[in-house]
Write an enzyme that holds these catalytic residues in place. Structure first.
Site, PDB file in Angstrom:
ATOM      1  N   HIS A 220       0.887  -1.186   0.000  1.00 24.02           N
ATOM      2  CA  HIS A 220       0.000   0.000   0.000  1.00 24.02           C
ATOM      3  C   HIS A 220       0.922   1.234   0.000  1.00 24.02           C
ATOM      4  CE1 HIS A 220      -3.586   2.291   0.526  1.00 24.02           C
ATOM      5  NE2 HIS A 220      -3.917   1.995   1.769  1.00 24.02           N
ATOM      6  N   HIS A 259      -1.698  -2.212 -10.009  1.00 29.99           N
ATOM      7  CA  HIS A 259      -2.783  -1.743  -9.150  1.00 29.99           C
ATOM      8  C   HIS A 259      -3.936  -2.731  -9.200  1.00 29.99           C
ATOM      9  CE1 HIS A 259      -5.727   0.921  -7.268  1.00 29.99           C
ATOM     10  NE2 HIS A 259      -4.664   1.571  -6.805  1.00 29.99           N
ATOM     11  N   ASP A 316       2.381   5.700  -6.372  1.00 25.27           N
ATOM     12  CA  ASP A 316       3.603   5.771  -5.568  1.00 25.27           C
ATOM     13  C   ASP A 316       4.871   5.937  -6.389  1.00 25.27           C
ATOM     14  OD1 ASP A 316       2.479   5.638  -3.006  1.00 25.27           O
ATOM     15  OD2 ASP A 316       2.030   3.529  -3.318  1.00 25.27           O
TER      16      ASP A 316
HETATM   17  C1  SDX Z   1      -1.341   1.977  -3.342  1.00 23.80           C
HETATM   18  O1  SDX Z   1      -5.993   0.340  -3.657  1.00 23.80           O
HETATM   19  C2  SDX Z   1      -5.610   1.556  -3.607  1.00 23.80           C
HETATM   20  O2  SDX Z   1      -6.362   2.435  -3.919  1.00 23.80           O
HETATM   21  C3  SDX Z   1      -4.192   1.813  -3.107  1.00 23.80           C
HETATM   22  C4  SDX Z   1      -3.579   3.156  -3.508  1.00 23.80           C
HETATM   23  C5  SDX Z   1      -4.266   4.299  -2.770  1.00 23.80           C
HETATM   24  O3  SDX Z   1      -4.341   5.394  -3.327  1.00 23.80           O
HETATM   25  O4  SDX Z   1      -4.688   4.085  -1.626  1.00 23.80           O
HETATM   26  O5  SDX Z   1      -3.644   3.356  -4.921  1.00 23.80           O
HETATM   27  C6  SDX Z   1      -2.096   3.248  -3.074  1.00 23.80           C
HETATM   28  O6  SDX Z   1      -1.340   1.176  -2.455  1.00 23.80           O
HETATM   29  C7  SDX Z   1      -0.669   1.729  -4.669  1.00 23.80           C
HETATM   30  C8  SDX Z   1       0.025   0.351  -4.744  1.00 23.80           C
HETATM   31  C9  SDX Z   1       1.415   0.410  -4.127  1.00 23.80           C
HETATM   32  N1  SDX Z   1       2.067  -0.875  -4.120  1.00 23.80           N
HETATM   33  C10 SDX Z   1       3.089  -1.195  -4.942  1.00 23.80           C
HETATM   34  O7  SDX Z   1       3.515  -0.407  -5.778  1.00 23.80           O
HETATM   35  C11 SDX Z   1       3.693  -2.563  -4.725  1.00 23.80           C
HETATM   36  C12 SDX Z   1       3.903  -3.247  -6.057  1.00 23.80           C
HETATM   37  N2  SDX Z   1       2.619  -3.556  -6.642  1.00 23.80           N
HETATM   38  C13 SDX Z   1       2.021  -4.770  -6.399  1.00 23.80           C
HETATM   39  O8  SDX Z   1       2.480  -5.645  -5.451  1.00 23.80           O
HETATM   40  C14 SDX Z   1       0.612  -5.001  -6.906  1.00 23.80           C
HETATM   41  O9  SDX Z   1       0.488  -4.479  -8.181  1.00 23.80           O
HETATM   42  C15 SDX Z   1      -0.517  -4.476  -5.981  1.00 23.80           C
HETATM   43  C16 SDX Z   1      -0.372  -4.974  -4.564  1.00 23.80           C
HETATM   44  C17 SDX Z   1      -0.569  -2.978  -5.985  1.00 23.80           C
HETATM   45  C18 SDX Z   1      -1.853  -5.018  -6.550  1.00 23.80           C
HETATM   46  O10 SDX Z   1      -1.745  -6.347  -6.591  1.00 23.80           O
HETATM   47  P1  SDX Z   1      -2.914  -7.403  -6.870  1.00 23.80           P
HETATM   48  O11 SDX Z   1      -4.102  -6.801  -7.436  1.00 23.80           O
HETATM   49  O12 SDX Z   1      -3.076  -8.213  -5.627  1.00 23.80           O
HETATM   50  O13 SDX Z   1      -2.213  -8.262  -7.996  1.00 23.80           O
HETATM   51  P2  SDX Z   1      -1.291  -9.511  -7.816  1.00 23.80           P
HETATM   52  O14 SDX Z   1      -0.207  -9.256  -6.846  1.00 23.80           O
HETATM   53  O15 SDX Z   1      -2.157 -10.696  -7.574  1.00 23.80           O
HETATM   54  O16 SDX Z   1      -0.613  -9.601  -9.251  1.00 23.80           O
HETATM   55  C19 SDX Z   1      -1.342  -9.981 -10.425  1.00 23.80           C
HETATM   56  C20 SDX Z   1      -0.317 -10.304 -11.468  1.00 23.80           C
HETATM   57  C21 SDX Z   1       0.729 -11.273 -10.950  1.00 23.80           C
HETATM   58  O17 SDX Z   1       1.213 -11.997 -12.054  1.00 23.80           O
HETATM   59  P3  SDX Z   1       0.678 -13.497 -12.305  1.00 23.80           P
HETATM   60  O18 SDX Z   1       1.037 -14.300 -11.069  1.00 23.80           O
HETATM   61  O19 SDX Z   1      -0.806 -13.390 -12.526  1.00 23.80           O
HETATM   62  O20 SDX Z   1       1.430 -13.960 -13.530  1.00 23.80           O
HETATM   63  O21 SDX Z   1       0.411  -9.123 -11.843  1.00 23.80           O
HETATM   64  C22 SDX Z   1       1.776  -9.257 -11.445  1.00 23.80           C
HETATM   65  C23 SDX Z   1       1.819 -10.371 -10.434  1.00 23.80           C
HETATM   66  O22 SDX Z   1       3.021 -10.986 -10.385  1.00 23.80           O
HETATM   67  N3  SDX Z   1       2.160  -7.962 -10.836  1.00 23.80           N
HETATM   68  C24 SDX Z   1       3.404  -7.484 -10.808  1.00 23.80           C
HETATM   69  C25 SDX Z   1       3.323  -6.262 -10.154  1.00 23.80           C
HETATM   70  N4  SDX Z   1       2.052  -6.012  -9.807  1.00 23.80           N
HETATM   71  C26 SDX Z   1       1.341  -7.065 -10.218  1.00 23.80           C
HETATM   72  N5  SDX Z   1       4.562  -7.981 -11.268  1.00 23.80           N
HETATM   73  C27 SDX Z   1       5.657  -7.241 -11.064  1.00 23.80           C
HETATM   74  N6  SDX Z   1       5.652  -6.036 -10.428  1.00 23.80           N
HETATM   75  C28 SDX Z   1       4.506  -5.532  -9.981  1.00 23.80           C
HETATM   76  N7  SDX Z   1       4.501  -4.368  -9.348  1.00 23.80           N
END
Ligand code: SDX
Length: 371
Positions: A220, A259, A316
């Site tokens: 987050h 996201h 972010d």
């Molecule tokens: C914020 O929700 C909100 O509104 C939050 C926010 C706010 O304003 O409050 O917008 C603020 O929290 C932004 C997010 C900050 N976090 C990060 O930047 C951390 C990196 N991002 C991720 O871990 C991820 O994208 C999330 C946690 C943000 C969302 O993840 P999901 O929806 O749970 O997706 P997932 O982890 O299940 O991934 C789905 C697929 C996977 O691949 P497959 O297994 O299906 O092959 O997408 C890939 C993941 O591996 N993936 C990524 C990735 N994000 C998703 N791969 C590499 N790098 C990434 N950042």
């Protein structure tokens, strides 16, 4: 999916809200019906009023709201002392959580759950968060505490209290926009946490502290600090290729990308990218912006073009670049995010209290049955 349950409550509509609208396919974000891009040129006070009261203020309402916020900026010597006790190698976020908890003990309205008292407490938190973060940061660097300057905007005053000198017009505008872009985001994990706590009819301080705790996590708001560290680690645009490819081949998450809701470019990231470019040009040092742009270019090639996954920069990513140019230390990043997000949490709590039903979902039991 587990059975018919989406993991992490993905796409579950948990409640109705009049605060924030997101279209994750089109990349649209609106607060109370106003597009966030158009709001980013307003003042944070106006947007904070909008989130809490449901509409933008007229001039008289804004003057009176801003005056109340300014009057509440000061924190007492006892709170300053509490923040001094937090003088370990912690993030400002941990200190802020402690200070807000202490602040609640001193508030005679702590357990008054009327709408009026909750708005008063909300205004106090919005006003005092920047002072608490700045006081923590200065004491930990062995510097004198700087009292708030009531002639400055919310953003400019924070930078002044942090650094001890008045920010430039561009720095003030950039931080004001940062607070606005960070102010709310529908049912994100921290807003949901705050609402769940409010739904028990616990007090608004407890609810907001819950929001702070949820925001800290690297999936987050904690991602902002991680992106700042990533940019430092990469060090130059030429090193970005190897860094990103290491992450991709080791199946590690690239911070500041992806996201749960956006399947396209996060509209906030677009505004932040422009702010980052402007402030980089003003500083005469393009290095951090260039590193970030190179990361984005490689991530686009790997995730979107090669793998067909909608993984774009989120809020972010370029906000972290902005913080580097504002000389905000990484350990302050999540707390600075929280300064902006405070208005959103308060708006969510007020909405929850106004039409409350306890939030209490069910779990499907999958453990053993031993008797
Ligand atoms: C914020 O929700 C909100 O509104 C939050 C926010 C706010 O304003 O409050 O917008 C603020 O929290 C932004 C997010 C900050 N976090 C990060 O930047 C951390 C990196 N991002 C991720 O871990 C991820 O994208 C999330 C946690 C943000 C969302 O993840 P999901 O929806 O749970 O997706 P997932 O982890 O299940 O991934 C789905 C697929 C996977 O691949 P497959 O297994 O299906 O092959 O997408 C890939 C993941 O591996 N993936 C990524 C990735 N994000 C998703 N791969 C590499 N790098 C990434 N950042």
């Amino acid at each position: 999916m587990e059975g018919n349950m989406p993991r992490g409550l993905e796409n579950i509509i948990a409640l109705e809200s009049e605060i924030t609208f997101i279209d994750g396919e089109q990349g649209i974000l609106k607060y109370r019906g106003h597009d966030v891009q158009s709001l980013s040129s307003h003042s944070y006070d106006e947007v904070s009023y909008l989130l809490i009261n449901g509409r933008l203020p007229d001039k008289f309402e804004l003057d009176s709201y801003s005056k109340k916020l300014k009057q509440e900026r000061v924190i007492g010597d006892d709170a300053i002392a509490i923040l001094k006790f937090c003088n370990f190698n912690i993030e400002a976020m941990d200190a802020l959580r402690t200070a807000v908890s202490y602040m609640s003990h001193c508030d005679p309205e702590l357990n008054d759950n009327s709408a009026e008292a909750n708005v008063n407490k909300g205004i106090r938190m919005i006003a005092k968060f920047p002072t608490m973060v700045a006081v923590f940061s200065r004491q930990r660097r062995g510097l004198d505490v700087i009292q708030p300057d009531l002639s400055l905007s919310h953003g400019a005053n924070f930078l002044y209290m942090l650094k001890g000198s008045k920010p430039t017009d561009l720095e003030s505008r950039v931080l004001e926009s940062d607070f606005i872009l960070s102010a709310d985001h529908e049912l994100n994990p921290s807003a949901f946490t705050a609402r769940t706590i409010a739904s028990t009819l616990s007090d608004i301080y407890s609810s907001v502290i819950g929001g702070l705790c949820a925001l800290k996590g690297p999936l987050h708001g904690g991602a902002r600090m991680a992106v700042m560290e990533m940019i430092d680690e990469i060090g130059s645009p030429e090193n970005a290729e190897r860094y990103v490819m290491d992450k991709v081949s080791n199946k590690q998450k690239l911070m500041g990308f992806g996201h749960r809701v956006y399947k396209t470019y996060d509209p906030r990231a677009r505004v932040y990218k422009q702010l980052a470019r402007e402030i980089a040009i003003e500083s005469g040092n393009m290095l951090w912006f260039d590193i970030a742009e190179k990361i984005e270019e490689i991530a686009y090639r790997e995730f979107v073009e090669n793998k067909g996954k909608p993984i774009y920069p989120n809020v972010d990513f370029y906000s972290a670049v902005v913080y580097k140019y504002l000389d905000i230390p990484p350990k302050l990043a999540t707390a600075v995010f929280a300064i902006g997000r405070s208005s959103g949490w308060i708006a969510h709590c007020l909405e929850q209290y106004s039409d409350n039903r306890l939030i209490r979902p069910r779990a499907k039991y999958v453990g053993p049955d031993l008797d």
